[in-house]
Design a protein around this motif. Sequence first.
Motif, mmCIF file in Angstrom:
data_model
loop_
_atom_site.group_PDB
_atom_site.id
_atom_site.type_symbol
_atom_site.label_atom_id
_atom_site.label_comp_id
_atom_site.label_asym_id
_atom_site.label_seq_id
_atom_site.Cartn_x
_atom_site.Cartn_y
_atom_site.Cartn_z
ATOM 1 N N SER A 426 0.837 -1.206 0.000
ATOM 2 C CA SER A 426 0.000 0.000 0.000
ATOM 3 C C SER A 426 0.873 1.257 0.000
ATOM 4 O O SER A 426 1.983 1.234 0.512
ATOM 5 C CB SER A 426 -0.880 0.003 1.246
ATOM 6 O OG SER A 426 -1.724 -1.135 1.263
ATOM 7 N N ASN A 427 0.361 2.367 -0.546
ATOM 8 C CA ASN A 427 -0.863 2.503 -1.317
ATOM 9 C C ASN A 427 -0.695 1.859 -2.695
ATOM 10 O O ASN A 427 0.370 1.919 -3.282
ATOM 11 C CB ASN A 427 -1.228 3.968 -1.497
ATOM 12 C CG ASN A 427 -1.790 4.602 -0.251
ATOM 13 O OD1 ASN A 427 -2.623 4.013 0.410
ATOM 14 N ND2 ASN A 427 -1.348 5.804 0.069
ATOM 15 N N ILE A 429 -2.225 0.987 -6.695
ATOM 16 C CA ILE A 429 -3.104 1.090 -7.856
ATOM 17 C C ILE A 429 -2.617 0.059 -8.874
ATOM 18 O O ILE A 429 -1.422 0.014 -9.195
ATOM 19 C CB ILE A 429 -3.071 2.487 -8.500
ATOM 20 C CG1 ILE A 429 -3.656 3.547 -7.553
ATOM 21 C CG2 ILE A 429 -3.841 2.486 -9.830
ATOM 22 C CD1 ILE A 429 -5.141 3.404 -7.279
ATOM 23 N N ARG A 447 -2.045 8.006 -2.761
ATOM 24 C CA ARG A 447 -2.675 7.119 -3.741
ATOM 25 C C ARG A 447 -2.577 7.694 -5.161
ATOM 26 O O ARG A 447 -2.440 6.951 -6.131
ATOM 27 C CB ARG A 447 -4.143 6.899 -3.350
ATOM 28 C CG ARG A 447 -4.819 5.738 -4.057
ATOM 29 C CD ARG A 447 -6.057 5.314 -3.291
ATOM 30 N NE ARG A 447 -5.696 4.900 -1.936
ATOM 31 C CZ ARG A 447 -5.224 3.700 -1.624
ATOM 32 N NH1 ARG A 447 -5.077 2.789 -2.545
ATOM 33 N NH2 ARG A 447 -4.918 3.411 -0.374
ATOM 34 N N SER A 450 0.623 6.636 -6.641
ATOM 35 C CA SER A 450 0.578 5.243 -7.113
ATOM 36 C C SER A 450 -0.077 5.172 -8.484
ATOM 37 O O SER A 450 0.369 4.433 -9.368
ATOM 38 C CB SER A 450 -0.189 4.370 -6.117
ATOM 39 O OG SER A 450 0.503 4.262 -4.899
ATOM 40 N N SER A 479 -7.941 -0.213 -6.653
ATOM 41 C CA SER A 479 -7.311 0.507 -5.551
ATOM 42 C C SER A 479 -7.507 -0.311 -4.282
ATOM 43 O O SER A 479 -8.638 -0.712 -3.965
ATOM 44 C CB SER A 479 -7.942 1.898 -5.381
ATOM 45 O OG SER A 479 -7.429 2.548 -4.242
ATOM 46 N N PHE A 483 -10.638 5.790 -2.298
ATOM 47 C CA PHE A 483 -10.084 7.061 -2.755
ATOM 48 C C PHE A 483 -10.550 8.147 -1.792
ATOM 49 O O PHE A 483 -11.754 8.418 -1.702
ATOM 50 C CB PHE A 483 -10.584 7.397 -4.170
ATOM 51 C CG PHE A 483 -9.982 6.549 -5.251
ATOM 52 C CD1 PHE A 483 -8.710 6.818 -5.742
ATOM 53 C CD2 PHE A 483 -10.681 5.483 -5.785
ATOM 54 C CE1 PHE A 483 -8.155 6.037 -6.747
ATOM 55 C CE2 PHE A 483 -10.140 4.705 -6.791
ATOM 56 C CZ PHE A 483 -8.869 4.982 -7.270
ATOM 57 N N GLY A 488 -7.170 10.802 -7.316
ATOM 58 C CA GLY A 488 -6.584 9.523 -7.697
ATOM 59 C C GLY A 488 -7.422 8.807 -8.742
ATOM 60 O O GLY A 488 -6.901 8.216 -9.701
ATOM 61 N N GLN A 502 -12.896 -0.513 -6.002
ATOM 62 C CA GLN A 502 -12.309 0.025 -4.769
ATOM 63 C C GLN A 502 -13.227 -0.334 -3.602
ATOM 64 O O GLN A 502 -14.389 -0.692 -3.800
ATOM 65 C CB GLN A 502 -12.123 1.539 -4.876
ATOM 66 C CG GLN A 502 -13.414 2.312 -5.119
ATOM 67 C CD GLN A 502 -13.545 3.521 -4.199
ATOM 68 O OE1 GLN A 502 -13.204 3.462 -3.016
ATOM 69 N NE2 GLN A 502 -14.070 4.623 -4.750
#
Length: 533
Positions: A426-427, A429, A447, A450, A479, A483, A488, A502
């Motif tokens: 993490s973070n 994507i 994020r 990423s 994700s 978010f 992001g 997500q």
Amino acid sequence: MSDPNSGSAIRVRRALLSVSDKSGLVDQARKLAAMGVELVSTGGTSKLLKEAGLAVKDVADLTGFPEMMDGRVKTLHPAVHGGLLYLRDNPSHVKDAETHGIGAIDLIYVNLYPFEATVASGADFETCIENIDIGGPAMLRAAAKNGAFVAVCTDGGDVDAVIADMEANDGQVPVSLCRKLAAKTYARTAAYDAAISGWYADQLGESAPDWAAIGGKLQEALRYGENPHQKAAFYVTGATRPGVATAKQLQGKALSYNNINDTDAAYELIGELGAETPTVAIIKHANPCGVAQGKTIIEAYRAALACDSTSAFGGIVALNRPLDETTAKEISQVFTEVVIAPGADAAAEAVFAKKKNLRLLITEGLPDPAAPGHFVKTVAGGFLMQDRDFGRITRADLKVVTKIAPTEQQLDDLLFAWRVAKHVKSNTIVYAKDGATVGVGAGQMSRIDSARIAARKAEDAAEVAGWPEPRTKGCVAASDAFFPFADGLLQAASAGAVAVIQPGGSIRDDEVIAAADEAGLAMVFTGMRHFRH
């Protein structure tokens, strides 16, 4: 403080042998008897030695009590523990031993009831309970406490080491070896009790027992840890979960600390994606730089490599299918540290044999991503323990939150990307298309960063491959957590994503959903996040 290695040697005149695993025991007992050592034993061990023609005294002859209660009680007696514990240089102890007819026991060999193996076999509760050794650990701990006068052995290798010294030193064993064996004994009994306490807590459903213990057996002393100035070793817990700890290494130099860590990450990801479709994951620094599924394993490998062929250099390749010759030749074209798979045919092994430094690991199975287990991380003054992240999402769990719903193909890719994202730091994507990652952004503080990194990776991959545009055009995005802002999400859209998965749960979900609708994105919520630190 006295020197733990003080003293010279002990002479072994009597040995108590009581083992569950009797491999090599008869030969060892013969060597001891040949040096004039009196043999004392129990139950099945005594029977085996007598059948081999050796003179053996039963423990019952020492204690004056027969084995009873189905063998539960046989060695818990002063004649045994006194013989192990009394200090040979203490006049009071010597007098007590003489008064009560307690003879010295100078060598003890006990390997414990196979509790860990019984649990691993899936045995029921009562069978596991019956395989908890009581007398064995008690005798071992007593003998280890008296390590200046008793050689205590918990496995056949210990016995061999003691016999070798006795043969070289007229029946004597250096106190230094006895002390080393004593230290090992306490670690063994601690690991044994840790296995029992951990199993018992699991049986009772206790996620946070008052005391927690961890134990393991040395698999290999490593050259160094994450860096050359750090010492390291690899310990195994005895669990049978397919992976780096249980794999058979067919070739290549010894695994390093980082190899083991990265290979574990690679194979856990492969297990997450299941066995239904040929799948390959390429891992670097515990993060996937390419993951793909295909009609064949070589098709999956090529698609995984295409995601980030630069980062794949010096990486770990994990497969969910046995390795074949064609795929082995393809993998051999890129410098690879480790390949791990459920199997490999002879032709594939022959290909890798030409790459002497490449490690090939065979597991005979895939890890079950839904199986319970624990994850432990040390912190200053303690450790954190949690369940392994075995949370899983299916199509039925997804909630469409946008005006546009994902297509069937997009749903497949969304779930694929989601399962990959679970195994990225993490973070996170992850961009994916047609069952393959096309960009991975890992381990960023923001994020949106990423999302940007994943897009840049896709652009670099297109440049290397000579594609007219990055493969993120028309992809989906996953994700690992919600978010917090729409930025992001919009970055993913600008990279070419048309659908997003997500967890949801942000106080600004409405803003993020509105931004997705305005951008023409399909978005689903999972209701579950997958932080990985």
